[in-house]
Design an enzyme around this catalytic site. Structure first.
Site: not given
Length: 236
Positions: A17-18, A38, A52-53, A144, A177-179
């Protein structure tokens, strides 16, 4: 159609996504073979491998699967990321929340480079997604901001160390983006009194850094913020 990536083999994390999805589709439109990694399932038109990174075993296994499907690697794009607490003062942020942001946004990029570099062709490219938050800040997003600053430093370090490939990062301002909509709300995006990028805008920046037109560019953080960080605080 841009054919700069015809038959190039591309891996994109966060590709469901995004920005990650926009990158995957842009590379494919330019002729590349693309596999996305993803935690979520991608759309039906995208070859997606679960990963899962933040966990090395999960990421390394997914990279192996992607390399087998593609038959090698030419470009790696690290788009997987989380925002963590938004609007939460640092004094109210738990160590667990801080660790979760760093695990995905920093450790995830380190592990991505570690496990893809042995498979990357000479002259290939790694492009990380950082943020303008590596250079400017807003209250309540210290984890962040710290994580994206680390990605910029990581970009420079790997550009020096990984001498067979180029390593750069993109540092966009707010992207629709969705986030971002989840963090800020639809109104903040739709009625913003500042410019908002699209995921496709960022994808074009990624393709530039990954492609032949940026051959001399290495260790660079491309800040795309409509010039906001260039503005003086002087009232004139």
């Amino acid at each position: 159609m841009d054919s700069s990536f015809t038959d190039r083999k591309v891996l994109v994390t966060g590709g469901a996504s995004g920005i990650g999805l926009a990158c995957a589709r842009a590379f494919r439109a330019a002729g590349a073979q693309v596999v996305a990694l993803d935690r979520a399932s991608g759309p039906s038109d995208l070859d997606t491998v679960h990963a899962d990174v933040a966990y090395e075993a999960s990421l390394s296994g997914a990279v192996t699967t992607a390399v087998e499907r593609l038959g090698g690697l030419d470009v790696v794009v690290g788009c997987a990321g989380i925002s963590g607490p938004v609007g939460t003062p640092l004094v109210d942020t738990s160590a667990a929340d801080l660790a979760a942001v760093l695990a995905v946004n920093v450790t995830g990029q380190l592990l991505l480079a570690k496990h893809t570099y042995p498979h990357l062709s000479t002259g290939g490219a790694i492009v990380f997604l950082a943020s303008d938050s590596a250079f400017v800040a807003t209250p309540g997003m210290a984890p962040y901001c710290a994580s994206k600053g680390a990605v910029v430093a990581l970009t420079r370090a790997l550009a020096v160390e990984l001498n067979r490939v180029r390593v750069n990062c993109v540092c966009p301002s707010v992207v629709d983006t969705p986030m971002a909509r989840s963090d800020l709300g639809d109104a903040a995006i739709d009625q913003a009194d500042f410019p908002v990028q699209t995921a496709d805008d960022v994808a074009r920046q990624v393709l530039f850094l990954a492609g032949p037109h940026s051959r001399p560019v290495n260790g660079h953080a491309l800040l795309s913020d409509f010039g906001y960080s260039a503005r003086s605080g002087f009232p004139a």
